[in-house]
Design an enzyme around this catalytic site. Sequence first.
Site, PDB file in Angstrom:
ATOM      1  N   GLU A 259      55.691  31.570  57.341  1.00  0.00           N
ATOM      2  CA  GLU A 259      56.977  30.598  57.918  1.00  0.00           C
ATOM      3  C   GLU A 259      58.714  30.763  58.473  1.00  0.00           C
ATOM      4  O   GLU A 259      59.016  32.319  57.499  1.00  0.00           O
ATOM      5  CB  GLU A 259      56.717  29.860  56.746  1.00  0.00           C
ATOM      6  N   HIS A 282      55.972  22.290  54.931  1.00  0.00           N
ATOM      7  CA  HIS A 282      55.945  23.263  53.655  1.00  0.00           C
ATOM      8  C   HIS A 282      56.375  22.631  52.685  1.00  0.00           C
ATOM      9  O   HIS A 282      57.400  22.769  52.314  1.00  0.00           O
ATOM     10  CB  HIS A 282      55.652  24.337  53.816  1.00  0.00           C
TER      11      HIS A 282
END
Length: 411
Positions: A259, A282
């Site tokens: 990420e 997220h």
Amino acid sequence: MAKALLLENPHPDADPILAAAGYEVVRHPGALEEDELIAALDGVSLLGIRSRTQVTERVLAARPDLLAVGAFCIGTNQIDLRAAARRGIAVFNAPFSNTRSVVELAVGEIIALTRRLTVRDRALHAGVWDKSAAGSHEVRGRTLGIIGYGNIGTQLSVVAEALGMRVVFHDTAEKLALGNAQRMGSMAELLAVADVVSLHVDGRAGNAGMFGAEQFEQMKHGASFLNLSRGFLVDYGTLREKILDGSLSGAAVDVFPEEPAKNGDPFDSPLRGLPNVILTPHVGGSTQEAQENIGHFVAVKLVKYARTGSTDLSVNVPRLHLEPSENARYRVVFLHRNTPGVLALVNQTFAEHGANIEGQILGTLGELGYVVTDISSELPREAVEAVRQMEDTIRLRVMVRPEAERGRDDD
């Protein structure tokens, strides 16, 4: 003044709690790489992070004066918990504070995928009117399979039942079924009957890659898949194939193996551009309510540990809380290797130096032992140093009550 470093923008409610406890709060908006983090931790007692900052053994070894780490999130796999414990650094997280937010996102995505709202939305944004019931279903009467029946899984189970879904679940631990939920003997049994599969397991290393080609093959044709737990659990290449060949009707993914470190950084995934696939960055627990709760909860845990030695809900050291005694002048908190006879030796040392024990509690966790002791008499420095020099000592701190003489804090 002691410092608290907060990374990745935890809720600002944390700041006044830390400041009121005497900490200078320093913030950095994004995650820091290993060398940057080591440099930033100079003079820092308390560290607050979210999911992207990696607190490695190298970081912890370089900053042994660090007192505690607060994860302003649920997961703690970004922290080397054992390395922290071996250095007497307690770690806290927020295991319950964003549960409802994650559940609500999962429910919204289940409905959106089952009604194929993503496809209808995309068509209209492209200027195409495509009114059809093809592939669109009610969630009522459909079967939700929950893998991982912890805090989030159980609450999702209850909410899904309220929507009229049948719920089945699988967990490696023995868990009590809530409502009419049915426990399945294996993941394969669950996958064979579930119209929607939602993954809610923790980030322990043993779970890496747990959902791959074999598991996707076992799913019902036309089922949908959700992962709001950890990105490294799932083979997203296989998921892409199953979406494209029609084996699965849709997917919702909130977590990814890699990420970006900060907002605005580029992002890529094999799931981009697929039909009826919802991708979110997220944000399962990213609601104002959840972040406020997390900011308050973790900051309070850090302050209580710093001030009183309370390790209630710590994830890496024995969990203890000793109510302060009215007569206590000093509190000694002592983390040590879990060796037989350590407590007796500590108490013998205190007694030999004339220190009177007012209250005491001991807890153990694997190779660690933790003792909190209240002293109502004078506490000679010789006694403190004798315990500090014991072979099994990991970390010792002495806290002085306001009415006791000043200058005795050996933190």
